[in-house]
Write an enzyme that holds these catalytic residues in place. Structure first.
Site, PDB file in Angstrom:
ATOM      1  N   LYS A 278     -12.574   0.891  -9.221  1.00 19.55           N
ATOM      2  CA  LYS A 278     -11.555   1.693  -8.546  1.00 19.55           C
ATOM      3  C   LYS A 278     -12.259   2.787  -7.770  1.00 19.55           C
ATOM      4  O   LYS A 278     -13.327   3.262  -8.174  1.00 19.55           O
ATOM      5  CB  LYS A 278     -10.591   2.332  -9.569  1.00 19.55           C
ATOM      6  CG  LYS A 278      -9.232   2.601  -8.986  1.00 19.55           C
ATOM      7  CD  LYS A 278      -8.413   1.318  -8.876  1.00 19.55           C
ATOM      8  CE  LYS A 278      -7.014   1.556  -8.371  1.00 19.55           C
ATOM      9  NZ  LYS A 278      -6.213   0.326  -8.477  1.00 19.55           N
TER      10      LYS A 278
HETATM   11  P1  NAD Z   1       2.068   3.748  -2.046  1.00 21.31           P
HETATM   12  O1  NAD Z   1       1.226   4.903  -1.700  1.00 21.31           O
HETATM   13  O2  NAD Z   1       2.322   2.691  -1.037  1.00 21.31           O
HETATM   14  O3  NAD Z   1       3.497   4.258  -2.573  1.00 21.31           O
HETATM   15  C1  NAD Z   1       3.633   5.146  -3.645  1.00 21.31           C
HETATM   16  C2  NAD Z   1       5.087   5.541  -3.751  1.00 21.31           C
HETATM   17  O4  NAD Z   1       5.269   6.308  -4.938  1.00 21.31           O
HETATM   18  C3  NAD Z   1       5.590   6.400  -2.595  1.00 21.31           C
HETATM   19  O5  NAD Z   1       6.927   6.067  -2.320  1.00 21.31           O
HETATM   20  C4  NAD Z   1       5.489   7.814  -3.162  1.00 21.31           C
HETATM   21  O6  NAD Z   1       6.378   8.722  -2.533  1.00 21.31           O
HETATM   22  C5  NAD Z   1       5.908   7.546  -4.586  1.00 21.31           C
HETATM   23  N1  NAD Z   1       5.481   8.580  -5.529  1.00 21.31           N
HETATM   24  C6  NAD Z   1       4.345   9.271  -5.560  1.00 21.31           C
HETATM   25  N2  NAD Z   1       4.342  10.137  -6.589  1.00 21.31           N
HETATM   26  C7  NAD Z   1       5.519   9.961  -7.217  1.00 21.31           C
HETATM   27  C8  NAD Z   1       6.120  10.562  -8.348  1.00 21.31           C
HETATM   28  N3  NAD Z   1       5.502  11.505  -9.038  1.00 21.31           N
HETATM   29  N4  NAD Z   1       7.349  10.120  -8.732  1.00 21.31           N
HETATM   30  C9  NAD Z   1       7.976   9.158  -8.033  1.00 21.31           C
HETATM   31  N5  NAD Z   1       7.469   8.555  -6.955  1.00 21.31           N
HETATM   32  C10 NAD Z   1       6.260   8.972  -6.551  1.00 21.31           C
HETATM   33  O7  NAD Z   1       1.398   3.131  -3.370  1.00 21.31           O
HETATM   34  P2  NAD Z   1       1.492   1.633  -3.905  1.00 21.31           P
HETATM   35  O8  NAD Z   1       0.377   0.866  -3.309  1.00 21.31           O
HETATM   36  O9  NAD Z   1       2.880   1.134  -3.793  1.00 21.31           O
HETATM   37  O10 NAD Z   1       1.109   1.844  -5.441  1.00 21.31           O
HETATM   38  C11 NAD Z   1       2.080   2.263  -6.385  1.00 21.31           C
HETATM   39  C12 NAD Z   1       1.564   1.970  -7.794  1.00 21.31           C
HETATM   40  O11 NAD Z   1       1.298   0.572  -7.906  1.00 21.31           O
HETATM   41  C13 NAD Z   1       0.273   2.675  -8.170  1.00 21.31           C
HETATM   42  O12 NAD Z   1       0.298   2.973  -9.551  1.00 21.31           O
HETATM   43  C14 NAD Z   1      -0.782   1.617  -7.896  1.00 21.31           C
HETATM   44  O13 NAD Z   1      -1.954   1.824  -8.638  1.00 21.31           O
HETATM   45  C15 NAD Z   1      -0.041   0.376  -8.334  1.00 21.31           C
HETATM   46  N6  NAD Z   1      -0.560  -0.871  -7.756  1.00 21.31           N
HETATM   47  C16 NAD Z   1      -0.632  -1.049  -6.402  1.00 21.31           C
HETATM   48  C17 NAD Z   1      -1.079  -2.256  -5.898  1.00 21.31           C
HETATM   49  C18 NAD Z   1      -1.110  -2.546  -4.418  1.00 21.31           C
HETATM   50  O14 NAD Z   1      -1.387  -3.705  -4.061  1.00 21.31           O
HETATM   51  N7  NAD Z   1      -0.824  -1.612  -3.546  1.00 21.31           N
HETATM   52  C19 NAD Z   1      -1.514  -3.274  -6.778  1.00 21.31           C
HETATM   53  C20 NAD Z   1      -1.420  -3.059  -8.150  1.00 21.31           C
HETATM   54  C21 NAD Z   1      -0.936  -1.858  -8.625  1.00 21.31           C
END
Ligand code: NAD
Length: 424
Positions: free
Chosen positions: A113
């Site tokens: 990461k």
């Molecule tokens: P992103 O940046 O595209 O979106 C994050 C979202 O969460 C946004 O809408 C933001 O406003 C919101 N957010 C941030 N802090 C918050 C809070 N305290 N309470 C509520 N909402 C909040 O990120 P993403 O890529 O969608 O990732 C989201 C989660 O999924 C993370 O934990 C990430 O590690 C996990 N994840 C992502 C992927 C991927 O392919 N992008 C894969 C596996 C896991």
């Protein structure tokens, strides 16, 4: 259950959680203590402090990390997060979770990461590009299609991956598409990668419903986080006949008893934080209220440790599908499991992203690209197969789903470590 023998505070922190989860699996597997230590320790932790000239001519110093957790099964793979609160411990936990996730879905990677402590919203596009390029350059000695392959995570996207790929390629003197995944499709990205994590989340939700003899169609769903994972999961839930009653972002959420128009919300607001609160035909709610809604399926898809010992009792959902990494603390999980809530753990539920990242890497290495149907078909097959293996292990070992998933993932990594032997 206390975390690693300590009195767990409301939020123990991701690294304590990750080590606790590993310890539970290690006990089931009767892992040798030395081997357990190897698996609990990251191979390599990099901290970089680097300057960027901002648009107004001032110089700002940013702190970034890249953690490679385990390389026993192949090159390391894992996202890059831009978030103001991220630190080395959280990055290490996220890298560990990637190791078990890749092993669970049986793709030939170890976990990694990366992160930069930054509030992305504060940066202009030019500053974001400069920061990304300098960060890539600082960690470039570990990057490479055969060594360590980043992807998007919170706060990063396909454009950030394009800059990372370009920076690495400039250093090499030729284009290396396979050094990152989650790129734009014209630059060697894969069809279906953008939707992959959310799609995997909904496949997992469907499998959980099947296991509980419920229908996914008609389920009431609440989604926390409306970024890449949350917005796609909400849209696909709607397309599968669910009523999406609530969505939120970091600024708060919106709720409608009769269901929200997810496609419209996605088109209008998914890239503008706080924007959804302009939407009229709904009630405004806080993120805490969203978690406590009366719904069938809760999808936390934002930050870690949002479901903890203090609010676990308020959760009414029958199924929690962890789109985010680490959204449920161990004590909350114990309480929810005792109440019969099914928690589909992050290492399984959100594995769709890394599965299609793997497909993207394979396509880049072969310079031969697949049609979207093939990507989706193969993704869904891996998700369903992995879900089935976790259920079988859960029933065999009489554990919850997370421990079952860990038993499979940790065993594969432990076996690889033992079979390879410890050099020299
Ligand atoms: P992103 O940046 O595209 O979106 C994050 C979202 O969460 C946004 O809408 C933001 O406003 C919101 N957010 C941030 N802090 C918050 C809070 N305290 N309470 C509520 N909402 C909040 O990120 P993403 O890529 O969608 O990732 C989201 C989660 O999924 C993370 O934990 C990430 O590690 C996990 N994840 C992502 C992927 C991927 O392919 N992008 C894969 C596996 C896991």
């Amino acid at each position: 259950m206390a975390v690693a023998g300590t009195q767990e505070s409301k939020k123990p922190g991701p690294l304590k959680m990750a080590r606790h989860q590993l310890a539970v699996a290690a006990k089931h597997l009767d892992l040798d203590e030395g081997l357990h230590n190897v698996l609990a320790t990251p191979k390599c932790q990099i901290i970089v402090n680097f300057p960027v000239v901002m648009d107004d001519g001032s110089v700002e110093v940013f702190e970034g990390y890249r953690v490679l957790h385990n390389l026993s099964r192949g090159p390391t793979k894992g996202g890059v997060r831009y978030h103001p609160d991220v630190d080395l411990d959280e990055t290490t936990a996220l890298a560990m979770w990637m190791t078990w996730k890749c092993a669970l879905v049986d793709i030939p990677y170890g976990g990694a990461k990366g992160a930069v402590r930054v509030d992305r919203k504060r940066l202009s596009k030019r500053e974001l590009e400069k920061m990304t390029r300098r960060f890539t350059s600082e960690i470039s000695f570990v990057l490479g299609p055969n060594t360590d392959i980043p992807a998007p995570d919170m706060g990063t996207d396909a454009q950030v991956m394009a800059w990372m790929m370009d920076t690495y390629s400039m250093h090499k003197g030729y284009t290396v598409t396979g050094v990152v995944t989650g790129k734009p499709v014209p630059l060697g990205g894969s069809l279906g990668r953008l939707e992959a994590t959310g799609r995997g989340v909904i496949v997992a939700a469907g499998e959980a419903c099947k296991f509980l003899n419920r229908d996914l169609s008609g389920s009431r769903v609440a989604v926390q986080g409306f970024g890449n994972v949350g917005s796609v999961a909400a849209r696909l839930a709607e397309e599968n006949g669910c009523t999406v009653v609530a969505v939120s972002d970091a600024q708060g959420g919106i709720y409608s008893e009769s269901g929200l128009p997810v496609r419209t919300l996605t088109e209008r607001y998914s890239h503008r934080e706080g924007g959804m609160r302009e939407f009229k035909d709904c009630d405004q709610i806080t993120n805490e209220e969203l978690l406590a809604l009366d719904c069938d399926i809760l999808i936390p898809a934002a930050v870690s440790e949002v479901i903890h010992q203090e609010n676990a009792k308020d959760i009414k959902a029958k199924i929690i599908v962890e789109g985010a990494n680490g959204p449920t603390t161990p004590l909350a999980e114990d309480e929810l499991s005792d109440r019969g809530v099914m928690i589909v753990p992050d290492v399984l539920a959100n594995a769709g992203g890394v599965v299609v990242s793997y497909f993207e890497w394979v396509q880049d290495l072969q310079a031969f690209f697949w049609e979207e149907d093939e990507v989706t078909h193969r993704l869904e097959k891996i998700m369903r197969h992995s879900f089935g293996s976790v259920l079988a292990t859960m029933e065999q070992q009489k554990t919850n789903m997370r421990t079952a998933a860990y038993i499979i993932g940790v065993k594969r990594v432990a076996d690889a470590t033992v079979t390879r032997g410890i050099y020299p």
